[in-house]
Design a protein around this motif. Structure first.
Motif, PDB file in Angstrom:
ATOM      1  N   ASP A  33       0.820  -1.214   0.000  1.00 33.79           N
ATOM      2  CA  ASP A  33       0.000   0.000   0.000  1.00 33.79           C
ATOM      3  C   ASP A  33       0.850   1.259   0.000  1.00 33.79           C
ATOM      4  O   ASP A  33       0.508   2.253  -0.644  1.00 33.79           O
ATOM      5  N   GLU A  34       1.940   1.233   0.739  1.00 33.20           N
ATOM      6  CA  GLU A  34       2.817   2.409   0.818  1.00 33.20           C
ATOM      7  C   GLU A  34       3.316   2.785  -0.575  1.00 33.20           C
ATOM      8  O   GLU A  34       3.287   3.946  -0.965  1.00 33.20           O
ATOM      9  N   LYS A  35       3.747   1.788  -1.342  1.00 31.69           N
ATOM     10  CA  LYS A  35       4.288   2.040  -2.678  1.00 31.69           C
ATOM     11  C   LYS A  35       3.178   2.401  -3.677  1.00 31.69           C
ATOM     12  O   LYS A  35       3.305   3.338  -4.457  1.00 31.69           O
ATOM     13  N   ILE A  36       2.079   1.668  -3.636  1.00 25.95           N
ATOM     14  CA  ILE A  36       1.014   1.838  -4.637  1.00 25.95           C
ATOM     15  C   ILE A  36       0.156   3.063  -4.363  1.00 25.95           C
ATOM     16  O   ILE A  36      -0.306   3.710  -5.300  1.00 25.95           O
ATOM     17  N   ILE A  37      -0.066   3.396  -3.101  1.00 23.61           N
ATOM     18  CA  ILE A  37      -0.980   4.492  -2.772  1.00 23.61           C
ATOM     19  C   ILE A  37      -0.233   5.746  -2.319  1.00 23.61           C
ATOM     20  O   ILE A  37      -0.366   6.811  -2.907  1.00 23.61           O
ATOM     21  N   VAL A  38       0.558   5.611  -1.276  1.00 18.23           N
ATOM     22  CA  VAL A  38       1.194   6.782  -0.668  1.00 18.23           C
ATOM     23  C   VAL A  38       2.284   7.371  -1.554  1.00 18.23           C
ATOM     24  O   VAL A  38       2.338   8.578  -1.779  1.00 18.23           O
ATOM     25  N   GLN A  39       3.159   6.528  -2.085  1.00 17.29           N
ATOM     26  CA  GLN A  39       4.291   7.015  -2.865  1.00 17.29           C
ATOM     27  C   GLN A  39       4.027   7.015  -4.370  1.00 17.29           C
ATOM     28  O   GLN A  39       4.950   7.222  -5.142  1.00 17.29           O
ATOM     29  N   HIS A  40       2.788   6.813  -4.783  1.00 16.49           N
ATOM     30  CA  HIS A  40       2.484   6.752  -6.221  1.00 16.49           C
ATOM     31  C   HIS A  40       2.862   8.079  -6.870  1.00 16.49           C
ATOM     32  O   HIS A  40       2.460   9.145  -6.404  1.00 16.49           O
ATOM     33  N   PRO A  41       3.630   8.043  -7.954  1.00 17.91           N
ATOM     34  CA  PRO A  41       4.108   9.286  -8.570  1.00 17.91           C
ATOM     35  C   PRO A  41       3.006  10.140  -9.189  1.00 17.91           C
ATOM     36  O   PRO A  41       3.204  11.317  -9.413  1.00 17.91           O
ATOM     37  N   CYS A  42       1.832   9.570  -9.431  1.00 14.21           N
ATOM     38  CA  CYS A  42       0.758  10.333 -10.074  1.00 14.21           C
ATOM     39  C   CYS A  42      -0.008  11.219  -9.103  1.00 14.21           C
ATOM     40  O   CYS A  42      -0.706  12.130  -9.536  1.00 14.21           O
ATOM     41  N   GLY A  43       0.104  10.936  -7.811  1.00 16.21           N
ATOM     42  CA  GLY A  43      -0.626  11.749  -6.844  1.00 16.21           C
ATOM     43  C   GLY A  43      -2.112  11.701  -7.106  1.00 16.21           C
ATOM     44  O   GLY A  43      -2.713  10.635  -7.093  1.00 16.21           O
ATOM     45  N   GLU A  44      -2.716  12.858  -7.391  1.00 17.76           N
ATOM     46  CA  GLU A  44      -4.154  12.922  -7.649  1.00 17.76           C
ATOM     47  C   GLU A  44      -4.476  13.133  -9.127  1.00 17.76           C
ATOM     48  O   GLU A  44      -5.579  13.506  -9.480  1.00 17.76           O
ATOM     49  N   ASP A  45      -3.529  12.886 -10.003  1.00 19.59           N
ATOM     50  CA  ASP A  45      -3.717  13.064 -11.445  1.00 19.59           C
ATOM     51  C   ASP A  45      -4.292  11.782 -12.051  1.00 19.59           C
ATOM     52  O   ASP A  45      -3.589  10.795 -12.259  1.00 19.59           O
ATOM     53  N   VAL A  60      -9.962  -0.999 -12.212  1.00 18.81           N
ATOM     54  CA  VAL A  60     -10.911  -0.735 -11.125  1.00 18.81           C
ATOM     55  C   VAL A  60     -10.168  -0.437  -9.823  1.00 18.81           C
ATOM     56  O   VAL A  60     -10.525   0.500  -9.097  1.00 18.81           O
ATOM     57  N   ALA A  61      -9.135  -1.193  -9.541  1.00 19.17           N
ATOM     58  CA  ALA A  61      -8.371  -0.962  -8.306  1.00 19.17           C
ATOM     59  C   ALA A  61      -7.723   0.424  -8.321  1.00 19.17           C
ATOM     60  O   ALA A  61      -7.823   1.174  -7.338  1.00 19.17           O
ATOM     61  N   TYR A  62      -7.084   0.778  -9.418  1.00 18.93           N
ATOM     62  CA  TYR A  62      -6.424   2.082  -9.475  1.00 18.93           C
ATOM     63  C   TYR A  62      -7.429   3.231  -9.476  1.00 18.93           C
ATOM     64  O   TYR A  62      -7.171   4.289  -8.901  1.00 18.93           O
ATOM     65  N   ALA A  63      -8.593   3.032 -10.092  1.00 18.83           N
ATOM     66  CA  ALA A  63      -9.636   4.060 -10.040  1.00 18.83           C
ATOM     67  C   ALA A  63     -10.106   4.246  -8.606  1.00 18.83           C
ATOM     68  O   ALA A  63     -10.334   5.374  -8.150  1.00 18.83           O
ATOM     69  N   SER A  64     -10.229   3.141  -7.871  1.00 18.96           N
ATOM     70  CA  SER A  64     -10.618   3.209  -6.465  1.00 18.96           C
ATOM     71  C   SER A  64      -9.552   3.929  -5.641  1.00 18.96           C
ATOM     72  O   SER A  64      -9.874   4.776  -4.800  1.00 18.96           O
ATOM     73  N   PHE A  65      -8.288   3.606  -5.874  1.00 22.81           N
ATOM     74  CA  PHE A  65      -7.199   4.274  -5.140  1.00 22.81           C
ATOM     75  C   PHE A  65      -7.213   5.776  -5.416  1.00 22.81           C
ATOM     76  O   PHE A  65      -7.064   6.589  -4.500  1.00 22.81           O
ATOM     77  N   TRP A  66      -7.385   6.138  -6.687  1.00 20.65           N
ATOM     78  CA  TRP A  66      -7.393   7.555  -7.062  1.00 20.65           C
ATOM     79  C   TRP A  66      -8.563   8.277  -6.387  1.00 20.65           C
ATOM     80  O   TRP A  66      -8.388   9.334  -5.789  1.00 20.65           O
ATOM     81  N   ALA A  67      -9.771   7.694  -6.482  1.00 20.51           N
ATOM     82  CA  ALA A  67     -10.953   8.336  -5.903  1.00 20.51           C
ATOM     83  C   ALA A  67     -10.812   8.481  -4.388  1.00 20.51           C
ATOM     84  O   ALA A  67     -11.145   9.532  -3.825  1.00 20.51           O
ATOM     85  N   ASN A  68     -10.307   7.452  -3.742  1.00 17.32           N
ATOM     86  CA  ASN A  68     -10.091   7.523  -2.296  1.00 17.32           C
ATOM     87  C   ASN A  68      -9.122   8.628  -1.944  1.00 17.32           C
ATOM     88  O   ASN A  68      -9.321   9.369  -0.978  1.00 17.32           O
ATOM     89  N   ARG A  69      -8.053   8.726  -2.716  1.00 12.65           N
ATOM     90  CA  ARG A  69      -7.024   9.725  -2.430  1.00 12.65           C
ATOM     91  C   ARG A  69      -7.559  11.138  -2.634  1.00 12.65           C
ATOM     92  O   ARG A  69      -7.271  12.041  -1.845  1.00 12.65           O
TER      93      ARG A  69
END
Length: 100
Positions: A33-45, A60-69
């Motif tokens: 989670d740290e790598k995929i969500i917190v340190q993701h280089p795209c941030g909120e883009d 679907v997973a990445y869309a969920s991560f983005w929306a949550n963030r």
């Protein structure tokens, strides 16, 4: 309104999912989670999340991560709440499928 006979199993599923996920709201991100969500280089883009070919199999997973963030920032409780809702929805769909 559905009859109590039809609503009972769905309420039981809600209780079971709630019990299974109850302790997740007090823990931080872990494993990848740290790598995929917190340190993701795209941030909120959002466009950036789907630009890389490696993300195409987990749309679907990445869309969920983005929306949550975007909605809740990096608070793990929001991610855990959405995960709970997704699993509850899947459990209800399986129940309805088996019942049919």
């Amino acid at each position: 309104m559905p009859s109590p006979r039809r609503l009972g199993p769905i309420l039981a599923l809600a209780a079971a999912v709630g019990v299974c996920y109850a302790n997740s709201f007090a823990v931080p991100f872990h494993f990848d989670d740290e790598k995929i969500i917190v340190q993701h280089p795209c941030g909120e883009d959002l466009a950036c999340y789907f630009a890389a070919p490696r993300n195409s199999s987990r749309i679907v997973a990445y869309a969920s991560f983005w929306a949550n963030r975007v909605v809740g920032g990096l608070d793990p409780r929001g991610f855990h709440l959405v995960n709970l809702a997704i699993h509850f929805g899947a459990a209800v769909l399986v129940y309805l499928l088996v019942r049919r």
